[in-house]
Design an enzyme around this catalytic site. Structure first.
Site, PDB file in Angstrom:
ATOM      1  N   GLU A 270       1.002  -0.655   0.589  1.00  0.00           N
ATOM      2  CA  GLU A 270       0.001   0.246  -0.251  1.00  0.00           C
ATOM      3  C   GLU A 270       1.022   1.542  -0.186  1.00  0.00           C
ATOM      4  O   GLU A 270       0.138   2.841   0.537  1.00  0.00           O
ATOM      5  CB  GLU A 270      -0.898  -0.279   0.731  1.00  0.00           C
ATOM      6  CG  GLU A 270      -2.365  -0.308   0.573  1.00  0.00           C
ATOM      7  CD  GLU A 270      -2.025  -1.956   0.486  1.00  0.00           C
ATOM      8  OE1 GLU A 270      -1.503  -2.720   0.413  1.00  0.00           O
ATOM      9  OE2 GLU A 270      -3.895  -2.315   0.116  1.00  0.00           O
TER      10      GLU A 270
ATOM     11  N   TYR B 277       2.867   1.961   1.592  1.00  0.00           N
ATOM     12  CA  TYR B 277       3.981   2.230   3.043  1.00  0.00           C
ATOM     13  C   TYR B 277       4.968   2.135   3.220  1.00  0.00           C
ATOM     14  O   TYR B 277       6.438   1.767   2.192  1.00  0.00           O
ATOM     15  CB  TYR B 277       3.043   1.574   4.351  1.00  0.00           C
ATOM     16  CG  TYR B 277       1.921   1.974   4.808  1.00  0.00           C
ATOM     17  CD1 TYR B 277       1.539   3.189   4.716  1.00  0.00           C
ATOM     18  CD2 TYR B 277       1.179   1.225   4.324  1.00  0.00           C
ATOM     19  CE1 TYR B 277       0.320   3.730   5.530  1.00  0.00           C
ATOM     20  CE2 TYR B 277      -0.750   2.088   4.780  1.00  0.00           C
ATOM     21  CZ  TYR B 277      -0.649   2.799   5.256  1.00  0.00           C
ATOM     22  OH  TYR B 277      -1.740   3.551   4.940  1.00  0.00           O
TER      23      TYR B 277
ATOM     24  N   GLN C  65     -19.037   4.310   3.203  1.00  0.00           N
ATOM     25  CA  GLN C  65     -19.555   5.782   3.785  1.00  0.00           C
ATOM     26  C   GLN C  65     -18.949   5.647   5.878  1.00  0.00           C
ATOM     27  O   GLN C  65     -19.053   6.839   6.212  1.00  0.00           O
ATOM     28  CB  GLN C  65     -20.453   5.650   3.439  1.00  0.00           C
ATOM     29  CG  GLN C  65     -21.352   6.503   2.483  1.00  0.00           C
ATOM     30  CD  GLN C  65     -22.473   6.490   1.734  1.00  0.00           C
ATOM     31  OE1 GLN C  65     -22.809   5.210   0.816  1.00  0.00           O
ATOM     32  NE2 GLN C  65     -23.207   7.422   2.672  1.00  0.00           N
TER      33      GLN C  65
HETATM   34  P1  NAP Z   1     -27.745  16.890  -1.775  1.00  0.00           P
HETATM   35  O1  NAP Z   1     -26.813  16.306  -2.032  1.00  0.00           O
HETATM   36  O2  NAP Z   1     -28.231  18.141  -1.257  1.00  0.00           O
HETATM   37  O3  NAP Z   1     -28.480  18.203  -3.700  1.00  0.00           O
HETATM   38  C1  NAP Z   1     -28.622  18.648  -3.809  1.00  0.00           C
HETATM   39  C2  NAP Z   1     -27.899  19.479  -5.601  1.00  0.00           C
HETATM   40  O4  NAP Z   1     -29.593  20.562  -5.744  1.00  0.00           O
HETATM   41  C3  NAP Z   1     -26.715  20.089  -4.971  1.00  0.00           C
HETATM   42  O5  NAP Z   1     -26.062  19.987  -6.105  1.00  0.00           O
HETATM   43  C4  NAP Z   1     -27.583  21.842  -4.850  1.00  0.00           C
HETATM   44  O6  NAP Z   1     -26.741  22.421  -5.372  1.00  0.00           O
HETATM   45  C5  NAP Z   1     -29.079  21.566  -5.971  1.00  0.00           C
HETATM   46  N1  NAP Z   1     -29.777  22.563  -4.930  1.00  0.00           N
HETATM   47  C6  NAP Z   1     -30.316  22.232  -3.719  1.00  0.00           C
HETATM   48  N2  NAP Z   1     -31.342  23.201  -3.891  1.00  0.00           N
HETATM   49  C7  NAP Z   1     -31.820  23.186  -4.883  1.00  0.00           C
HETATM   50  C8  NAP Z   1     -32.855  24.574  -6.029  1.00  0.00           C
HETATM   51  N3  NAP Z   1     -33.782  24.591  -5.384  1.00  0.00           N
HETATM   52  N4  NAP Z   1     -32.462  24.874  -7.028  1.00  0.00           N
HETATM   53  C9  NAP Z   1     -31.647  23.952  -8.037  1.00  0.00           C
HETATM   54  N5  NAP Z   1     -30.978  23.210  -6.693  1.00  0.00           N
HETATM   55  C10 NAP Z   1     -30.699  23.063  -5.835  1.00  0.00           C
HETATM   56  O7  NAP Z   1     -28.791  16.055  -2.376  1.00  0.00           O
HETATM   57  P2  NAP Z   1     -29.178  14.891  -3.602  1.00  0.00           P
HETATM   58  O8  NAP Z   1     -27.993  15.107  -4.710  1.00  0.00           O
HETATM   59  O9  NAP Z   1     -30.581  14.632  -3.745  1.00  0.00           O
HETATM   60  O10 NAP Z   1     -28.442  13.673  -2.318  1.00  0.00           O
HETATM   61  C11 NAP Z   1     -29.092  13.903  -1.117  1.00  0.00           C
HETATM   62  C12 NAP Z   1     -28.654  12.827  -0.455  1.00  0.00           C
HETATM   63  O11 NAP Z   1     -27.738  10.551  -1.062  1.00  0.00           O
HETATM   64  C13 NAP Z   1     -26.389  13.176  -0.586  1.00  0.00           C
HETATM   65  O12 NAP Z   1     -26.749  14.172   0.909  1.00  0.00           O
HETATM   66  C14 NAP Z   1     -26.259  12.041  -0.031  1.00  0.00           C
HETATM   67  O13 NAP Z   1     -25.729  11.835   1.431  1.00  0.00           O
HETATM   68  C15 NAP Z   1     -27.307  11.172  -0.818  1.00  0.00           C
HETATM   69  N6  NAP Z   1     -26.063  10.701  -1.879  1.00  0.00           N
HETATM   70  C16 NAP Z   1     -24.702   9.913  -1.477  1.00  0.00           C
HETATM   71  C17 NAP Z   1     -24.362   9.205  -2.772  1.00  0.00           C
HETATM   72  C18 NAP Z   1     -22.828   9.120  -2.779  1.00  0.00           C
HETATM   73  O14 NAP Z   1     -22.432   9.078  -3.749  1.00  0.00           O
HETATM   74  N7  NAP Z   1     -23.097   8.575  -1.148  1.00  0.00           N
HETATM   75  C19 NAP Z   1     -25.098   9.382  -3.581  1.00  0.00           C
HETATM   76  C20 NAP Z   1     -26.170   9.571  -3.748  1.00  0.00           C
HETATM   77  C21 NAP Z   1     -26.678  10.107  -2.661  1.00  0.00           C
HETATM   78  P3  NAP Z   1     -26.699  24.386  -5.223  1.00  0.00           P
HETATM   79  O15 NAP Z   1     -27.801  24.655  -4.293  1.00  0.00           O
HETATM   80  O16 NAP Z   1     -25.362  24.792  -5.140  1.00  0.00           O
HETATM   81  O17 NAP Z   1     -27.448  24.128  -6.671  1.00  0.00           O
HETATM   82 FE1  SF4 Z   2     -17.796   0.365   4.805  1.00  0.00          FE
HETATM   83 FE2  SF4 Z   2     -20.160  -1.041   5.898  1.00  0.00          FE
HETATM   84 FE3  SF4 Z   2     -20.213   0.087   3.968  1.00  0.00          FE
HETATM   85 FE4  SF4 Z   2     -18.544  -1.600   4.125  1.00  0.00          FE
HETATM   86  S1  SF4 Z   2     -20.869  -1.867   4.303  1.00  0.00           S
HETATM   87  S2  SF4 Z   2     -17.446   0.035   3.184  1.00  0.00           S
HETATM   88  S3  SF4 Z   2     -17.792  -1.804   6.168  1.00  0.00           S
HETATM   89  S4  SF4 Z   2     -19.382   1.457   5.623  1.00  0.00           S
END
Ligand code: NAP
Ligand code: SF4
Length: 669
Positions: free
Chosen positions: A165, A167, A340
């Protein structure tokens, strides 16, 4: 008879026989740094009770300069040894075995006193390392050997010498980081002197009846990495120096190729380990993206390794091995490789846990004891929050009815699993189904619960989820929401503008540019990221570089915030999403204002200038709002209820928070 005969074949190591072929790989949980050793002991003991043959601890520093960060745990004092003895004692009492990983971070150590073969700063650390002199090198070797002796004193069954990795030991092996001209640099024989000497001195220090694992970087995935010939030479030398097991390391931390994220195909690197089979006589372990007993069995059957290492799967389910052994694989909580709650936490200085299993690393704090007074409980909504609450409550003895208006459980997980690279969500939904079937919960699918349905229950939990936020852009009437696109209700045209660049905007963009998921097609994934064969090119970087398939559509991803989109994505995975979209020529624009949508596309202003994003389809991914239509009515009737998941707070909602909140609420009922 087990369905996995190879997985459950004992492994004879000479002085000890392991009962099966499963190793729990090293994970830095942050538990040791809490100083709560009862908690550390319970974390490992619980996994020992779950049947894993051998566990490797998180990396312990052999000295202050080698710690991954200032204050990183190590075995320095009699008190440290006594604390670790509590862990080994608990593991042995539970019938398990445990080895301590010795991790010298070299130039990856996050501090000004870091040391390395040559004074070359790593691209992932702000600290230039100090070049070691002859005495400094001897000190590092002696400290590592001392750490091994102390591990033995603390009752460990072995040590793992971390040699991969990128290290410290790995840094000596390649000219990328080792520019020395003395006996520790130059020829390969000189460059491998340090790792081999470390193993020799460790073996000398601990004696014959102690497991010494060497984790060997089999494909560096960095420029000027090791050749295959060098890997084989090192493996043989390490064996001769006294190692009892070789474990696989894949890629340096600074590599720009994902190695464990969910978009990496399952068992993506088992073929690399397989190349080493037959080159040494000691057992070889393979690793990376192995998360079910079927996959683990398959890599053994195909001769890729003698043993299988899984790490995160033991956060998701400590009883992985026991469940596999009794033929209950469908009941194993799956690691979806999201990072996550584990690696993203580690890199944010938070304690590790697991999205799927919030009890991981919280075993002594989040206790699910049988309920003293079982009640009747209605849970409305079978998304991650509702499922976690219902299953936890039922597991504690409450009588649970779960209402879901759709014909299937899963809620937003059903959208996530449509995304290329997020196929693991299929397994998560399947696991929830298996758990529900075994739980005694009354499941009412296809039933939009009314207030009348909820009367008569002792307690009600609303987990009714979210609804897409309306961005109110003039002319948006025909613009689909992400829900329309991901459920297939609307098919996007060839040129697409995506409004909103949060997690969902990125997901939708990936959905739109991929014709087929490379995660399901290893050769395609390797071409996409430029993973070659270390037998042909140093470090296994493909000579021709990444060769991504052409994008299925022309996509523009927009946000109103200034700066490049994607900053808020996962700490350890955000770069993968940004790189994936860049490879597909997705244009990412920040600092825009939306003016209107018409037949030509999306009209915006950017830096005060009007512009048109020509598009056949404009997809709305502007975040989400809580959806809890029953709340007002229940309140009016004076019924007490709890609200969890997105129905509670939609901002920043993800399955991690939903499952954690549902579990914790049900733990207290
Ligand atoms: P979000 O992360 O809060 O993003 C919302 C997007 O919409 C932002 O780009 C925001 O940017 C824009 N927005 C907010 N209000 C708006 C408005 N009134 N008009 C136009 N644009 C607006 O929400 P999300 O994409 O719906 O995701 C929800 C949650 O799901 C995330 O917070 C995340 O935790 C989870 N998620 C995570 C992953 C991951 O990869 N780990 C993948 C999918 C979902 P601006 O305000 O700058 O325009
Ligand atoms: Fe980490 Fe749990 Fe996601 Fe697996 S499922 S990657 S252990 S948070």
């Amino acid at each position: 008879m087990t369905p996995y005969p190879n997985l459950f074949r004992p492994l004879d190591l000479g002085h000890v026989t392991l009962p099966n072929r499963v190793l729990m790989g090293s994970m830095h949980t942050g538990l040791e740094e809490t100083g709560d050793w009862a908690r550390v002991a319970e974390f490992y003991a619980e996994r020992a009770r779950g049947g894993v043959a051998l566990m490797v601890t998180g990396g312990m520093a052999p000295n202050r300069e080698g710690g991954v960060f200032p204050g990183a745990a190590g075995l320095y004092s009699a008190e440290d040894i006594a604390n670790h003895a509590r862990v080994t004692g608990a593991v042995h009492e539970a019938g398990g075995r445990i080895a301590m990983q010795i991790l010298h971070a070299g130039r990856y150590a996050y501090g000004p006193n870091c040391v390395a073969p040559s004074p070359i700063k790593s691209p992932i650390s702000p600290f230039p390392p100090q070049e070691l002199d002859e005495a400094g090198i001897e000190k590092q070797i002696a400290d590592i050997a001392t750490a091994a002796t102390r591990a033995r004193e603390a009752g460990y069954d072995g040590v793992e010498v971390m040699g991969s990795e990128g290290y410290f030991l790995n840094q000596f092996l390649v000219t990328h980081t080792n520019k020395r001209q003395d006996r520790w640099g130059g020829s390969y024989e000189n460059r491998m002197r340090l790792p081999v000497e470390v193993v020799r001195r460790v073996r000398e220090a601990v004696g014959a009846d102690f497991i010494v694992i060497y984790r060997l970087s089999m494909i560096d995935l960095v420029p000027n990495g090791s050749t295959w010939e060098e890997v084989v030479t090192l493996a043989r030398a390490v064996e001769a120096a006294g190692a009892s097991i070789l474990n696989t390391g894949i890629g340096w931390h600074e590599a720009r190729i994902p190695t464990i994220a969910t978009s990496v195909p399952r068992r993506a690197f088992a073929w690399v380990t397989r190349k080493l089979m037959g080159e040494v006589a000691i057992p070889i372990v393979t690793s990376n993206r192995i998360n079910t007993p079927e996959v683990a069995e398959a890599v053994l059957v195909e001769g890729c390794a003698d043993m299988v290492s899984m790490a995160r799967p033991f956060l998701a389910d400590p009883h992985f091995v026991a469940k596999a052994q009794r033929g209950a694989a469908s009941r194993i909580a799956p690691c979806i490789a999201c990072n996550q709650a584990c690696l993203d936490h580690t890199f944010s200085g938070k304690l590790t846990s697991c999205l799927v299993n919030p009890r991981a690393c919280h075993e002594t704090e989040l206790v699910l004891a049988p309920a003293k007074n079982p009640i009747s409980l209605a849970v409305v909504g079978a998304g991650p929050a509702g499922l976690a609450a219902a299953l936890t409550a039922a597991g504690r003895g409450h009588r649970v009815t779960l209402f879901e208006k759709a014909e299937q459980i899963g809620g937003q997980l059903n959208l996530a699993r449509q995304i290329p690279g997020k196929e693991e969500f299929h397994g998560l939904v399947a696991w929830f189904e298996a758990e529900l079937a075994a739980s005694g919960i009354a499941l009412r699918l296809g039933h939009d619960a009314t207030v009348e349905d909820l009367e008569g229950f002792d307690r009600v939990i609303l987990a009714t989820g979210v609804t897409p936020r309306d961005p109110r852009i003039p002319g948006q009437d025909n613009a689909p929401y992400y829900t329309d696109i991901l459920t297939g209700r609307v098919t996007a045209g060839d040129r697409v503008a995506v409004v909103g660049a949060g997690g969902i905007g990125f997901d939708v963009a990936e959905f739109l540019v991929e014709d087929a998921s490379p995660t399901e097609d290893l050769p395609a994934w390797r071409a996409e990221w430029g993973v070659g064969d270390p037998e042909r090119t140093r470090g296994g970087l493909a000579a021709e570089g990444p060769q991504p398939a052409a994008p299925a559509r022309e996509v523009t991803l927009l946000q109103r915030k200034d700066g490049r989109p994607g900053r808020g994505l996962g700490k350890t995975t955000g770069w993968i999403h940004r790189a994936t979209l860049a490879k597909k020529r997705v244009e990412m624009l920040g600092g825009v204002e939306y003016l209107r949508i018409d037949a030509d596309g999306l009209h915006i202003t950017r830096d005060g200038e009007p512009a048109l994003i020509a598009a056949d389809t404009v997809v709305l991914c502007a975040g989400q709002e809580p959806f809890r239509p029953l709340a007002a009515e229940l309140e009016a009737l004076g019924v007490t209820f709890d609200v969890i998941g997105g129905a509670d707070v939609a901002a920043e909602l993800d399955a991690k928070r939903a499952i954690d909140q549902g579990t914790r609420l049900a733990a207290k009922l």
